[in-house]
Design an enzyme around this catalytic site. Structure first.
Site, short mmCIF file in Angstrom:
data_model
loop_
_atom_site.label_atom_id
_atom_site.label_comp_id
_atom_site.label_asym_id
_atom_site.label_seq_id
_atom_site.Cartn_x
_atom_site.Cartn_y
_atom_site.Cartn_z
N GLY A 1 0.71 -1.19 -0.14
CA GLY A 1 0.12 0.05 -0.05
C GLY A 1 0.78 1.26 0.02
N ASP B 1 -5.44 -8.02 -6.83
CA ASP B 1 -5.16 -8.24 -5.28
C ASP B 1 -3.87 -7.14 -5.18
OD1 ASP B 1 -7.07 -10.02 -4.40
OD2 ASP B 1 -5.83 -11.68 -5.20
N LEU B 2 -4.21 -6.06 -4.42
CA LEU B 2 -3.29 -4.91 -4.21
C LEU B 2 -2.07 -5.39 -3.85
CD1 LEU B 2 -2.60 -1.85 -4.75
CD2 LEU B 2 -3.34 -1.60 -2.14
N ASP B 3 -0.86 -5.00 -4.83
CA ASP B 3 0.45 -5.55 -4.41
C ASP B 3 0.85 -7.01 -4.07
OD1 ASP B 3 1.18 -2.94 -4.74
OD2 ASP B 3 0.89 -2.36 -2.72
N GLU B 4 0.11 -7.94 -4.67
CA GLU B 4 0.00 -9.56 -4.38
C GLU B 4 0.33 -10.20 -5.56
OE1 GLU B 4 -2.64 -11.21 -1.64
OE2 GLU B 4 -2.47 -9.39 -0.10
#
EC number: 3.5.1.10
Length: 284
Positions: A201, A226-229
């Protein structure tokens, strides 16, 4: 005798005879293998291979695809065949921070990255001069909560119009929607200024400073909903100390981010990255 260069990547359930089946067909065409990489993932029992080879004059893509059709069907392979003569086209998206953009453009100019930048897209006007000086079309596409859907449709239209093979988020400080992330899956690389999975994030350097970390880093990964995954392609770290401020960490991180993103882009452009579920197989 002149020749053409190709790269074949494939994945399938592991079975005896996969390598022999492919190389026998290529040998029958008079092709010469220049580089071969293989990996068997024991956890999933899947086999991954990358072959770089040259084919004699007159043996083109269509001929190679016909020759490989039988083993591909027999082993239910997922394959990709790339003609190395075709320069890959890249769209770079950036906000206000320009260090990773400048590094990419430099590596392309000196030939370390074999690519053509088809467009630079930004939600701010700060990097317009950089694009103009490099002779690259610049597209200012501001975005807000209310205009995000329409703005991303413009982005997608530009990607299709330019025939881009890859979209690079060079510190583009906007989260792509689930819709755009899904539609461009495997075609978008992001640089996150943290050693994922830690400090996802916003403001990861400030998060790291608050936790008193001794190592910072950067992570290049494919973008997913999926954020930053997304599957990780490349990472690098550097040691820091308690005496360093958040601004010091940011400064130390700029060089790391630039190097990591450039290496990830190079690996992708050379077809050295293969998706393996939530992970990647990287043939460096």
């Amino acid at each position: 005798m002149s020749s053409a260069s190709f790269v074949l990547t494939l994945s399938c359930a592991d079975r005896p005879g996969i390598v022999a089946a492919i190389t026998t067909e290529l040998a029958a065409l008079g092709a010469n293998i220049a580089e071969s990489n293989q990996f068997w993932d024991r956890e999933t029992d899947r086999f991954f291979m990358r072959l770089a080879f040259t084919a004699p004059d007159g043996v083109g893509r269509d001929t190679i695809e016909r020759a490989l059709k039988s083993p591909i069907e027999r082993f239910s392979m997922k394959t990709s065949l790339t003609d190395d003569a075709r320069k890959k086209r890249v769209v770079i998206m950036v906000s206000k921070f320009d260090h990773t953009l400048l590094h990419l453009l430099y590596q392309i100019r000196v030939g370390w990255l074999d690519a053509e930048v088809a467009a630079i897209i930004s939600n701010h006007d700060d990097t317009r001069r950089i694009a103009e000086d490099a002779g690259i079309p610049f597209h200012l596409l501001p975005v807000s909560k209310d205009t995000k859907t329409a703005q991303e449709e413009q982005v997608l239209a530009l990607v299709k119009q330019t025939g881009a093979d890859l979209v690079v988020l060079a510190r583009y400080m906007q989260v792509l929607s689930d819709n755009l992330s899904t539609r461009l899956f495997g075609q978008v690389i992001n640089i996150h200024h943290s050693f994922l999975p830690s400090f996802k994030g916003a403001k990861p350097y400030h998060q790291a400073h608050e936790r008193g970390v001794k190592i910072i880093g950067a992570t290049a990964h494919y973008v997913t909903p999926d954020l930053d995954e997304g599957p990780i392609i490349e990472q690098e770290t550097a040691r820091v100390t308690h005496a360093m401020s958040p601004d010091d960490l940011v400064a130390a991180g700029r060089d790391i981010e630039s190097r990591v993103l450039a290496r990830a882009v190079k690996l992708h452009l050379e077809n050295r990255v293969m998706l393996n579920g939530k992970k990647t197989v990287v043939f460096g």
